[in-house]
Motif scaffolding. Structure first.
Motif, PDB file in Angstrom:
ATOM      1  N   ALA A 126       7.542   4.809  13.300  1.00  0.00           N
ATOM      2  CA  ALA A 126       6.515   5.587  12.608  1.00  0.00           C
ATOM      3  C   ALA A 126       6.192   4.915  11.284  1.00  0.00           C
ATOM      4  O   ALA A 126       7.062   4.321  10.647  1.00  0.00           O
ATOM      5  CB  ALA A 126       6.989   7.015  12.370  1.00  0.00           C
ATOM      6  N   LEU A 127       4.932   5.016  10.886  1.00  0.00           N
ATOM      7  CA  LEU A 127       4.461   4.452   9.617  1.00  0.00           C
ATOM      8  C   LEU A 127       4.049   5.608   8.717  1.00  0.00           C
ATOM      9  O   LEU A 127       3.225   6.450   9.097  1.00  0.00           O
ATOM     10  CB  LEU A 127       3.283   3.505   9.858  1.00  0.00           C
ATOM     11  N   PHE A 128       4.621   5.628   7.505  1.00  0.00           N
ATOM     12  CA  PHE A 128       4.375   6.700   6.551  1.00  0.00           C
ATOM     13  C   PHE A 128       3.742   6.137   5.285  1.00  0.00           C
ATOM     14  O   PHE A 128       3.893   4.948   4.972  1.00  0.00           O
ATOM     15  CB  PHE A 128       5.688   7.405   6.180  1.00  0.00           C
ATOM     16  N   ALA A 129       3.072   7.014   4.536  1.00  0.00           N
ATOM     17  CA  ALA A 129       2.448   6.601   3.278  1.00  0.00           C
ATOM     18  C   ALA A 129       2.788   7.586   2.178  1.00  0.00           C
ATOM     19  O   ALA A 129       2.867   8.798   2.394  1.00  0.00           O
ATOM     20  CB  ALA A 129       0.929   6.522   3.436  1.00  0.00           C
ATOM     21  N   TRP A 177      -0.247   5.785  18.226  1.00  0.00           N
ATOM     22  CA  TRP A 177      -1.151   6.909  18.025  1.00  0.00           C
ATOM     23  C   TRP A 177      -1.331   7.188  16.545  1.00  0.00           C
ATOM     24  O   TRP A 177      -0.323   7.284  15.808  1.00  0.00           O
ATOM     25  CB  TRP A 177      -0.590   8.168  18.687  1.00  0.00           C
ATOM     26  N   PRO A 178      -2.578   7.376  16.083  1.00  0.00           N
ATOM     27  CA  PRO A 178      -2.783   7.855  14.714  1.00  0.00           C
ATOM     28  C   PRO A 178      -2.285   9.295  14.604  1.00  0.00           C
ATOM     29  O   PRO A 178      -2.248  10.029  15.609  1.00  0.00           O
ATOM     30  CB  PRO A 178      -4.292   7.777  14.524  1.00  0.00           C
ATOM     31  N   ALA A 179      -1.932   9.708  13.401  1.00  0.00           N
ATOM     32  CA  ALA A 179      -1.378  11.053  13.218  1.00  0.00           C
ATOM     33  C   ALA A 179      -2.312  12.127  13.760  1.00  0.00           C
ATOM     34  O   ALA A 179      -1.857  13.133  14.332  1.00  0.00           O
ATOM     35  CB  ALA A 179      -1.095  11.294  11.739  1.00  0.00           C
ATOM     36  N   ALA A 180      -3.623  11.912  13.617  1.00  0.00           N
ATOM     37  CA  ALA A 180      -4.587  12.922  14.054  1.00  0.00           C
ATOM     38  C   ALA A 180      -4.504  13.203  15.549  1.00  0.00           C
ATOM     39  O   ALA A 180      -4.842  14.303  16.008  1.00  0.00           O
ATOM     40  CB  ALA A 180      -6.003  12.486  13.685  1.00  0.00           C
ATOM     41  N   GLY A 217       0.798  -1.218   0.000  1.00  0.00           N
ATOM     42  CA  GLY A 217       0.000   0.000   0.000  1.00  0.00           C
ATOM     43  C   GLY A 217       0.831   1.270   0.000  1.00  0.00           C
ATOM     44  O   GLY A 217       0.378   2.305   0.493  1.00  0.00           O
ATOM     45  N   ASN A 218       2.061   1.183  -0.554  1.00  0.00           N
ATOM     46  CA  ASN A 218       2.945   2.360  -0.630  1.00  0.00           C
ATOM     47  C   ASN A 218       3.243   2.946   0.749  1.00  0.00           C
ATOM     48  O   ASN A 218       3.254   4.162   0.944  1.00  0.00           O
ATOM     49  CB  ASN A 218       2.338   3.433  -1.536  1.00  0.00           C
ATOM     50  N   ARG A 219       3.455   2.030   1.693  1.00  0.00           N
ATOM     51  CA  ARG A 219       3.764   2.444   3.050  1.00  0.00           C
ATOM     52  C   ARG A 219       5.189   2.062   3.432  1.00  0.00           C
ATOM     53  O   ARG A 219       5.718   1.060   2.955  1.00  0.00           O
ATOM     54  CB  ARG A 219       2.773   1.814   4.030  1.00  0.00           C
ATOM     55  N   SER A 232       3.636  15.680   8.950  1.00  0.00           N
ATOM     56  CA  SER A 232       2.215  15.388   9.167  1.00  0.00           C
ATOM     57  C   SER A 232       1.489  15.039   7.877  1.00  0.00           C
ATOM     58  O   SER A 232       0.425  14.406   7.905  1.00  0.00           O
ATOM     59  CB  SER A 232       1.533  16.587   9.833  1.00  0.00           C
ATOM     60  N   ASP A 233       2.058  15.420   6.725  1.00  0.00           N
ATOM     61  CA  ASP A 233       1.429  15.111   5.436  1.00  0.00           C
ATOM     62  C   ASP A 233       1.558  13.639   5.069  1.00  0.00           C
ATOM     63  O   ASP A 233       0.781  13.131   4.259  1.00  0.00           O
ATOM     64  CB  ASP A 233       2.068  15.947   4.312  1.00  0.00           C
ATOM     65  N   ILE A 234       2.540  12.953   5.627  1.00  0.00           N
ATOM     66  CA  ILE A 234       2.817  11.577   5.216  1.00  0.00           C
ATOM     67  C   ILE A 234       2.691  10.566   6.356  1.00  0.00           C
ATOM     68  O   ILE A 234       2.700   9.354   6.118  1.00  0.00           O
ATOM     69  CB  ILE A 234       4.230  11.452   4.588  1.00  0.00           C
ATOM     70  N   LEU A 235       2.559  11.050   7.592  1.00  0.00           N
ATOM     71  CA  LEU A 235       2.492  10.144   8.739  1.00  0.00           C
ATOM     72  C   LEU A 235       1.112   9.501   8.867  1.00  0.00           C
ATOM     73  O   LEU A 235       0.087  10.185   8.796  1.00  0.00           O
ATOM     74  CB  LEU A 235       2.820  10.891  10.031  1.00  0.00           C
ATOM     75  N   ILE A 236       1.085   8.185   9.047  1.00  0.00           N
ATOM     76  CA  ILE A 236      -0.164   7.474   9.329  1.00  0.00           C
ATOM     77  C   ILE A 236      -0.320   7.283  10.833  1.00  0.00           C
ATOM     78  O   ILE A 236      -1.356   7.603  11.414  1.00  0.00           O
ATOM     79  CB  ILE A 236      -0.184   6.101   8.627  1.00  0.00           C
ATOM     80  N   GLU A 237       0.739   6.757  11.462  1.00  0.00           N
ATOM     81  CA  GLU A 237       0.692   6.512  12.903  1.00  0.00           C
ATOM     82  C   GLU A 237       2.106   6.426  13.443  1.00  0.00           C
ATOM     83  O   GLU A 237       3.070   6.249  12.694  1.00  0.00           O
ATOM     84  CB  GLU A 237      -0.058   5.203  13.209  1.00  0.00           C
ATOM     85  N   THR A 238       2.225   6.563  14.749  1.00  0.00           N
ATOM     86  CA  THR A 238       3.531   6.457  15.389  1.00  0.00           C
ATOM     87  C   THR A 238       3.413   5.635  16.668  1.00  0.00           C
ATOM     88  O   THR A 238       2.397   5.702  17.371  1.00  0.00           O
ATOM     89  CB  THR A 238       4.117   7.849  15.701  1.00  0.00           C
TER      90      THR A 238
END
Length: 300
Positions: A186-189, A163-166, A93-95, A145-151
């Motif tokens: 951290a997980l990025f997309a 935690w989700p980025a939000a 998923g391009n992560r 914050s534009d690419i972070l999904i969760e940390t």
């Protein structure tokens, strides 16, 4: 003299008393950490913080690329993640998943090799993933914050949470990450992209940074945040601060939003120079610049 240990033994990683931070902080200045901890893994860090007296302060530090450590040093615990926390892996998923100690360039390069676009700007972030997540680091029009999904965090009480980025409450160069929390992963997309085009954009970013910023100097990255509608460097320049000195601390002549240690500057001299720049900019433009560099520890 070694400080008294505010914790019990049991750490599988390493702990060092009165440990030099100036050895790796980009400015190469500042006092020591009362205790410098390098945990073996996430479980080790979690157990250590869980045993630690809640009154003892904890400060996570990456490579110190945007940090002034004051000359009196940092009380309590400084956590520095070792290379075992620097792994980067590509997921469906391009992560991309990255450890907190991974460098921005490593993350961007892994994305390029996997044909994942959107992370090129991380080539221009000189710090770690953990630091980028904490301060919402950004460059060339994009932020973490534009690419972070969760940390994944190890909180001050030792608990491990994802935690989700939000939940991080991001704003410009700021997050609501709790004090003492350590970013361990951290997980990025991104989006599908052509590796050659991604690589060309990364090369452009690298060349632009080399041309415009004092990368080969003892510096601390961008000193002040850009106020709304303004560029900090232009305000500093307009206030006549280009090349301004305080001892061996200097405002860069190449890029006026960078402070330099020309050789033997103290952290106090660097910070005082920054405050003088803020004063002159406010006097000239009416705008009070906010520090982007984090300043930690005690004065001498």
């Amino acid at each position: 003299m070694k400080p008294a240990r505010p914790f019990d033994d049991g750490l599988r990683g390493t702990i060092e008393a009165n440990a030099s931070l100036a050895d790796f902080i980009w400015f190469r200045t500042g006092g020591p950490a009362e205790w410098l901890v390098r945990p073996a893994d996430v479980a080790d860090l979690s157990a250590f913080l869980g045993r630690l007296d809640p009154s003892v302060p904890v400060l996570p530090v990456g490579v110190g690329s945007n940090l002034i450590v004051r000359d009196g040093g940092v009380p309590g615990i400084v956590v520095r993640l070792p290379k075992s926390f620097a792994k980067v892996s590509v997921e469906p998923g391009n992560r991309i998943r990255a450890g907190g100690a991974a460098m921005g360039i490593t993350l961007a390069s892994a994305a390029r090799d996997a044909g994942i676009a959107g992370l090129e700007f991380m080539r221009g972030i000189p710090g770690t993933v953990g630091g980028a997540v904490r301060m919402n680091a950004g460059a060339y029009g994009r932020d973490a914050s534009d690419i972070l999904i969760e940390t994944t965090l190890v909180l001050r009480d030792g608990s491990i949470e994802t935690w989700p980025a939000a939940k991080l409450g991001y704003s410009y160069r700021h997050s609501m990450l709790p004090e003492g929390a350590v970013v361990v992963e951290a997980l990025f997309a991104g989006t599908p992209g052509d590796p050659a085009a991604i690589g060309a954009e990364m090369d452009r970013i690298a060349a632009e940074r080399e041309a415009s910023q004092p990368l080969r100097s003892r510096t601390g990255g961008s000193t002040f945040k850009n106020p709304d509608g303004h560029k900090a460097w232009a305000l500093v320049d307009a206030a006549g601060c280009r090349g301004l000195r305080n001892g061996d601390a200097q405002v860069s002549e190449k890029h006026t939003n960078f402070l330099l240690n020309l050789g033997s500057a103290s952290s106090a001299e660097i910070e005082a120079l920054g405050e003088e720049v803020r004063r002159r900019v406010a006097e000239k433009s009416g705008i009070l610049l906010e520090w982007e560099i984090q300043r930690v520890g005690n004065p001498a």
